[in-house]
Design an enzyme around this catalytic site. Sequence first.
Site, PDB file in Angstrom:
ATOM      1  N   ASP A   6     -11.218 -10.370  -6.142  1.00 48.32           N
ATOM      2  CA  ASP A   6     -11.333  -9.159  -5.102  1.00 48.32           C
ATOM      3  C   ASP A   6      -9.833  -8.794  -4.732  1.00 48.32           C
ATOM      4  O   ASP A   6      -9.030  -9.566  -4.390  1.00 48.32           O
ATOM      5  CB  ASP A   6     -11.836  -9.926  -3.914  1.00 48.32           C
ATOM      6  CG  ASP A   6     -12.204  -8.957  -2.744  1.00 48.32           C
ATOM      7  OD1 ASP A   6     -13.134  -8.045  -2.727  1.00 48.32           O
ATOM      8  OD2 ASP A   6     -11.088  -8.977  -1.803  1.00 48.32           O
ATOM      9  N   TYR A  21      -3.651  -4.720  -0.059  1.00 53.52           N
ATOM     10  CA  TYR A  21      -3.066  -6.115   0.098  1.00 53.52           C
ATOM     11  C   TYR A  21      -1.367  -6.411  -0.397  1.00 53.52           C
ATOM     12  O   TYR A  21      -1.183  -5.594  -1.275  1.00 53.52           O
ATOM     13  CB  TYR A  21      -4.065  -6.877  -0.875  1.00 53.52           C
ATOM     14  CG  TYR A  21      -5.514  -7.070  -0.614  1.00 53.52           C
ATOM     15  CD1 TYR A  21      -5.752  -6.812   0.758  1.00 53.52           C
ATOM     16  CD2 TYR A  21      -6.662  -7.562  -1.234  1.00 53.52           C
ATOM     17  CE1 TYR A  21      -7.043  -7.075   1.346  1.00 53.52           C
ATOM     18  CE2 TYR A  21      -7.796  -7.889  -0.810  1.00 53.52           C
ATOM     19  CZ  TYR A  21      -8.176  -7.635   0.446  1.00 53.52           C
ATOM     20  OH  TYR A  21      -9.199  -7.803   0.886  1.00 53.52           O
ATOM     21  N   SER A  38     -13.280 -13.617   4.511  1.00 50.40           N
ATOM     22  CA  SER A  38     -12.825 -14.679   5.458  1.00 50.40           C
ATOM     23  C   SER A  38     -14.057 -15.707   5.570  1.00 50.40           C
ATOM     24  O   SER A  38     -14.339 -16.098   6.771  1.00 50.40           O
ATOM     25  CB  SER A  38     -12.402 -14.113   6.740  1.00 50.40           C
ATOM     26  OG  SER A  38     -11.772 -15.117   7.480  1.00 50.40           O
ATOM     27  N   GLY A  91      -9.900 -16.782  -0.404  1.00 50.91           N
ATOM     28  CA  GLY A  91      -8.328 -16.551  -0.916  1.00 50.91           C
ATOM     29  C   GLY A  91      -7.644 -17.829  -0.597  1.00 50.91           C
ATOM     30  O   GLY A  91      -7.433 -18.288   0.543  1.00 50.91           O
TER      31      GLY A  91
END
Length: 296
Positions: free
Chosen positions: A49, A54, A209, A260
């Site tokens: 992803d 980012y 998240s 992540g």
Amino acid sequence: MDRIALTPDVTLSRLVYGMWRLGDGDDHSPQEVRAKIDACLDQGITTMDQADIYGGYMAEQILGNALPSELRQKIEIVTKCDIVAPAGRYAERRVKYYDTSRAHVLASVDHSLRLMKTDYIDVLLIHRPDPLMDHIETGAALDEVVASGKVRAVGVSNFKPWDWTLLQSAMKTQLCTNQIEISLLAHDPFTNGDIAFLQERAIPPMAWSPLGGGSLFFDTRHAKLLTALKEVGAAHGTDETAAAIAWLLAHPARILPVLGTNNLDRIARIGDAASINMDRETWFELYTHALGEEVP
């Protein structure tokens, strides 16, 4: 690792590796990035992803530098566009804003392809709802990038049901997912209609998240919940992180958690969540701790 079909031609691994922190730390070498991808592939995690923003608009390039053609064929890339922030290639902009214009969507796709050194993006998401979105123009642009072969499937992120239906009303291509915040600490989507809307349409949500940004483990207000997660994890030979992700996997909406971390040891354990078969009572026990009270 289970796989989830977003379209007849595009399937993703049930667990997704989130690359929003790929630019953190000092080592962004192709060897380091390749080690992270390999650790995912060893568990059957094939979906990466990304987003143009980012790493201050650098994470896509960091991935591209570590992506030989033979590796590209083993993974799916999800990326996003429409956030313009005063950083990286947009450093001269005065303010952070959203841009869902045709010109910006097309330019973003081409830029992402160049940076990641690939001919196609598996899934492109509109990153945030744009108050100035012309849904006819944006919808046509998304249809265009799919028709061109540059993008295999399109979806959205952080959209409410009314944002989704507005955009979809102007499109020939079916939107395939909505990536929203979902976790034990961000559980409103289970009751505010966000997940029900997608579930009714058989659209798998992606969860960003899914560990509450780490506060699930470090905020003392969640001590009882953390203790319960540790007990569930230990009962299945793993830890509290796996238990928190398994809580999402247990929901029938077919949620795809996006995890992540830059720590190779933690990456190597992402797949542990798939080993936990959570029953209904355990699910509600954790939910009760998250609510801070029993359900009505």
